[in-house]
Design an enzyme around this catalytic site. Structure first.
Site, PDB file in Angstrom:
ATOM      1  N   ILE A   1       0.815  -1.113  -0.024  1.00 30.21           N
ATOM      2  CA  ILE A   1      -0.150   0.029   0.198  1.00 30.21           C
ATOM      3  C   ILE A   1       0.780   1.437   0.162  1.00 30.21           C
ATOM      4  CG2 ILE A   1      -1.706   1.234   1.101  1.00 30.21           C
ATOM      5  CD1 ILE A   1      -2.923  -1.498   2.321  1.00 30.21           C
TER       6      ILE A   1
ATOM      7  N   ASP B   1      11.465   2.468   5.660  1.00 30.79           N
ATOM      8  CA  ASP B   1      11.068   1.202   5.917  1.00 30.79           C
ATOM      9  C   ASP B   1      12.347   0.418   5.558  1.00 30.79           C
ATOM     10  OD1 ASP B   1      10.348  -1.727   5.031  1.00 30.79           O
ATOM     11  OD2 ASP B   1       8.586  -0.923   4.502  1.00 30.79           O
TER      12      ASP B   1
ATOM     13  N   ARG C   1      -3.679   1.074  11.194  1.00 29.98           N
ATOM     14  CA  ARG C   1      -4.399   0.497  12.640  1.00 29.98           C
ATOM     15  C   ARG C   1      -4.418   1.475  13.503  1.00 29.98           C
ATOM     16  NH1 ARG C   1      -6.290  -2.917   9.667  1.00 29.98           N
ATOM     17  NH2 ARG C   1      -6.511  -5.055   9.457  1.00 29.98           N
TER      18      ARG C   1
ATOM     19  N   ASP D   1      -8.502   6.850   9.622  1.00 34.01           N
ATOM     20  CA  ASP D   1      -9.412   5.997   9.248  1.00 34.01           C
ATOM     21  C   ASP D   1      -9.525   4.991  10.419  1.00 34.01           C
ATOM     22  OD1 ASP D   1     -11.411   4.618   7.358  1.00 34.01           O
ATOM     23  OD2 ASP D   1      -9.846   2.944   6.965  1.00 34.01           O
TER      24      ASP D   1
ATOM     25  N   GLU E   1     -11.960   1.326  18.222  1.00 36.10           N
ATOM     26  CA  GLU E   1     -13.266   1.321  17.122  1.00 36.10           C
ATOM     27  C   GLU E   1     -14.436   0.305  17.785  1.00 36.10           C
ATOM     28  OE1 GLU E   1     -11.670  -0.130  13.320  1.00 36.10           O
ATOM     29  OE2 GLU E   1     -10.176   1.252  13.342  1.00 36.10           O
TER      30      GLU E   1
ATOM     31  N   HIS F   1     -13.251   3.372   9.392  1.00 35.06           N
ATOM     32  CA  HIS F   1     -12.377   2.335   8.949  1.00 35.06           C
ATOM     33  C   HIS F   1     -13.106   1.648   7.467  1.00 35.06           C
ATOM     34  CE1 HIS F   1      -9.576  -1.313  10.170  1.00 35.06           C
ATOM     35  NE2 HIS F   1      -9.695  -1.313   8.937  1.00 35.06           N
TER      36      HIS F   1
HETATM   37  P1  NAD Z   1       2.769  -4.838   3.732  1.00 38.65           P
HETATM   38  O1  NAD Z   1       2.933  -6.008   4.402  1.00 38.65           O
HETATM   39  O2  NAD Z   1       2.689  -4.929   2.071  1.00 38.65           O
HETATM   40  O3  NAD Z   1       4.006  -3.858   3.981  1.00 38.65           O
HETATM   41  C1  NAD Z   1       4.080  -3.305   5.359  1.00 38.65           C
HETATM   42  C2  NAD Z   1       5.418  -2.628   5.432  1.00 38.65           C
HETATM   43  O4  NAD Z   1       5.775  -1.938   6.724  1.00 38.65           O
HETATM   44  C3  NAD Z   1       6.505  -3.542   4.855  1.00 38.65           C
HETATM   45  O5  NAD Z   1       7.359  -3.219   4.032  1.00 38.65           O
HETATM   46  C4  NAD Z   1       7.533  -3.429   6.256  1.00 38.65           C
HETATM   47  O6  NAD Z   1       8.686  -3.720   6.093  1.00 38.65           O
HETATM   48  C5  NAD Z   1       7.122  -2.266   6.846  1.00 38.65           C
HETATM   49  N1  NAD Z   1       7.258  -1.965   8.175  1.00 38.65           N
HETATM   50  C6  NAD Z   1       7.135  -2.901   9.134  1.00 38.65           C
HETATM   51  N2  NAD Z   1       7.418  -2.396  10.521  1.00 38.65           N
HETATM   52  C7  NAD Z   1       7.929  -1.300  10.267  1.00 38.65           C
HETATM   53  C8  NAD Z   1       8.514  -0.011  11.044  1.00 38.65           C
HETATM   54  N3  NAD Z   1       8.615  -0.198  12.284  1.00 38.65           N
HETATM   55  N4  NAD Z   1       9.033   1.073  10.107  1.00 38.65           N
HETATM   56  C9  NAD Z   1       8.919   1.239   9.000  1.00 38.65           C
HETATM   57  N5  NAD Z   1       8.168   0.287   7.961  1.00 38.65           N
HETATM   58  C10 NAD Z   1       7.803  -0.710   8.765  1.00 38.65           C
HETATM   59  O7  NAD Z   1       1.455  -4.399   4.095  1.00 38.65           O
HETATM   60  P2  NAD Z   1       0.361  -3.375   3.298  1.00 38.65           P
HETATM   61  O8  NAD Z   1      -0.226  -4.211   2.296  1.00 38.65           O
HETATM   62  O9  NAD Z   1       1.140  -2.368   2.740  1.00 38.65           O
HETATM   63  O10 NAD Z   1      -0.573  -2.984   4.290  1.00 38.65           O
HETATM   64  C11 NAD Z   1      -0.270  -2.264   5.439  1.00 38.65           C
HETATM   65  C12 NAD Z   1      -1.328  -2.248   6.559  1.00 38.65           C
HETATM   66  O11 NAD Z   1      -2.414  -1.435   6.096  1.00 38.65           O
HETATM   67  C13 NAD Z   1      -1.716  -3.506   7.017  1.00 38.65           C
HETATM   68  O12 NAD Z   1      -0.886  -4.271   7.854  1.00 38.65           O
HETATM   69  C14 NAD Z   1      -2.994  -3.237   7.353  1.00 38.65           C
HETATM   70  O13 NAD Z   1      -3.018  -3.110   8.893  1.00 38.65           O
HETATM   71  C15 NAD Z   1      -3.312  -2.114   6.663  1.00 38.65           C
HETATM   72  N6  NAD Z   1      -4.764  -1.853   6.210  1.00 38.65           N
HETATM   73  C16 NAD Z   1      -5.807  -1.013   6.357  1.00 38.65           C
HETATM   74  C17 NAD Z   1      -6.932  -1.016   5.678  1.00 38.65           C
HETATM   75  C18 NAD Z   1      -7.987  -0.309   6.241  1.00 38.65           C
HETATM   76  O14 NAD Z   1      -9.319  -0.226   5.473  1.00 38.65           O
HETATM   77  N7  NAD Z   1      -7.925   0.872   6.808  1.00 38.65           N
HETATM   78  C19 NAD Z   1      -6.997  -1.989   4.649  1.00 38.65           C
HETATM   79  C20 NAD Z   1      -5.738  -2.787   4.338  1.00 38.65           C
HETATM   80  C21 NAD Z   1      -4.796  -2.665   5.234  1.00 38.65           C
END
Ligand code: NAD
Length: 345
Positions: free
Chosen positions: A161, A180, A241, A265, A270, A288
């Site tokens: 994302i 990251d 989150r 969001d 929640e 959310h």
């Molecule tokens: P992903 O696993 O592809 O990417 C997460 C990235 O975070 C990874 O590249 C990881 O190296 C990095 N990371 C982990 N800990 C870190 C830190 N302390 N500092 C910096 N970087 C760090 O996940 P994604 O698909 O990009 O999704 C990210 C998050 O979005 C999900 O885990 C989920 O909680 C959230 N999400 C929210 C919704 C919503 O409706 N609001 C929907 C989907 C996902």
């Protein structure tokens, strides 16, 4: 319902019905037992699985605890209908040889769109002007808007994302800083983003966007100390989150002008919304929904249910989230032509 067929429990859902899940499971020889749409407590989920002895549990927001994975006699899979795994005791499932799956790729466009929309709402004032016009005010002279292209945006987390948000922001010509540990120097240069340690990103960015998962290591990643390190004109965007941000520290920071605004969001508790946050006109909250679109929800439901069928019929999952030996197939549907045909697509 055929009482001889294995049961899959759907604990809760964020959509109006369970037709898609029921149809896919039925074709593969499984019965669906659905809990209420709103997520029950961990204890209610434990009671639900104890009553129905499922071979798989599908969960949207409801907590699937150690006790919930321990209760069924032949549980093969726990499927998160979403991306984050923070509501599932993955360790407990792994210890019992139970496969955990998610759907990591169904809403990358939606969540990154939502992050960009919240950023544009901050620079262009859409929701606040709309609210003003609805009260009869028409005051362009009062506008204090910003040029998006002049902003420095800090992305914390650069996975699926975060990368999509960066790709979209590139079109708005913002400067993009990224924290990251997985981002290499060559890749950063190729993508036109700047690898930046978190403390430097917080001190520099006018907009900080959280795109990291909620893990023990990222709980309250943004607390009083990090907020104090941010610019006084900064916006904090959280579409990941609620537990990533210490809500009390955020409300304190807004009350004292330590940062300028927040666009959220997701919240820690929640659906509770801290009234101290809503007291600020510079705070925008959505319930959310960053993941949601008509397309993404159908994709999520279909992929999550097909994943359960794959695991239960002894096929390797597309999205394994834990490291376990492949279990024996749970008989129903294992040789089902309907399942085989689906697999061939
Ligand atoms: P992903 O696993 O592809 O990417 C997460 C990235 O975070 C990874 O590249 C990881 O190296 C990095 N990371 C982990 N800990 C870190 C830190 N302390 N500092 C910096 N970087 C760090 O996940 P994604 O698909 O990009 O999704 C990210 C998050 O979005 C999900 O885990 C989920 O909680 C959230 N999400 C929210 C919704 C919503 O409706 N609001 C929907 C989907 C996902």
């Amino acid at each position: 319902m055929d009482s001889t067929r294995p049961v899959v429990v759907l604990t809760d859902r964020a959509w109006p019905d369970d037709e898609i899940e029921r149809r896919i499971l039925d074709a593969a020889g499984f019965d669906l037992v659905a809990g209420p749409a709103d997520p029950g407590t961990a204890e209610e989920i434990e009671a639900l699985v104890t009553a129905h002895d499922p071979v798989a549990i599908m969960t949207c927001w409801a907590r699937v605890s150690d006790a919930a994975v321990a209760a069924p006699s032949n549980l093969g899979a726990v499927a998160r209908m979403g991306v984050g795994l923070d509501n599932i005791d993955v360790e407990a499932a792994t210890a019992r040889g139970i496969r955990v799956t998610n759907v990591p790729d169904y809403c990358v466009e939606e969540v990154s769109d939502h992050a960009v929309a919240l950023i544009l709402n901050w620079t262009r004032g859409i929701t606040s002007f709309d609210a003003q016009v609805r009260t009869g005010s028409w005051n362009p002279a009062g506008a204090r808007l910003a040029r998006t292209a002049s902003k420095t945006v800090g992305l914390v987390g650069f996975g699926r994302i975060g990368r999509a948000t960066a790709r979209k922001l590139t079109g708005f010509r913002t400067r993009i800083l990224v924290t990251d540990p997985t981002l290499g120097a060559d890749e950063a240069a190729d993508l036109g983003v700047e690898r930046t340690p978190l403390d430097e990103l917080l001190a520099t960015a006018q907009i900080v966007v959280l795109h990291v998962p909620l893990l023990p290591t990222t709980h309250h990643l943004i607390g009083a100390e990090q907020l104090a390190a941010m610019r006084a004109d900064a916006l904090l965007v959280n579409v990941s989150r609620g537990g990533l941000v210490d809500t009390v520290a955020l409300a304190d920071a807004l009350d004292h002008g330590i940062i300028a605004g927040a666009a959220l969001d997701v919240l820690d508790e929640e659906p509770e919304v801290d009234p101290r946050l809503l007291a600020h006109a510079s705070v925008t909250v959505t319930p959310h929904v960053a993941f949601s679109s008509d397309e993404s929800v159908v994709e999520l439901r279909t992929k999550a249910t097909e994943e359960v069928v794959r695991v239960l019929t002894g096929r390797p999952p597309h999205y394994p989230c834990n490291d376990i030996a492949e279990p024996d197939p749970i008989t129903a549907g294992a040789t089902s032509p309907a399942v085989d045909a689906k697999e061939d697509k």
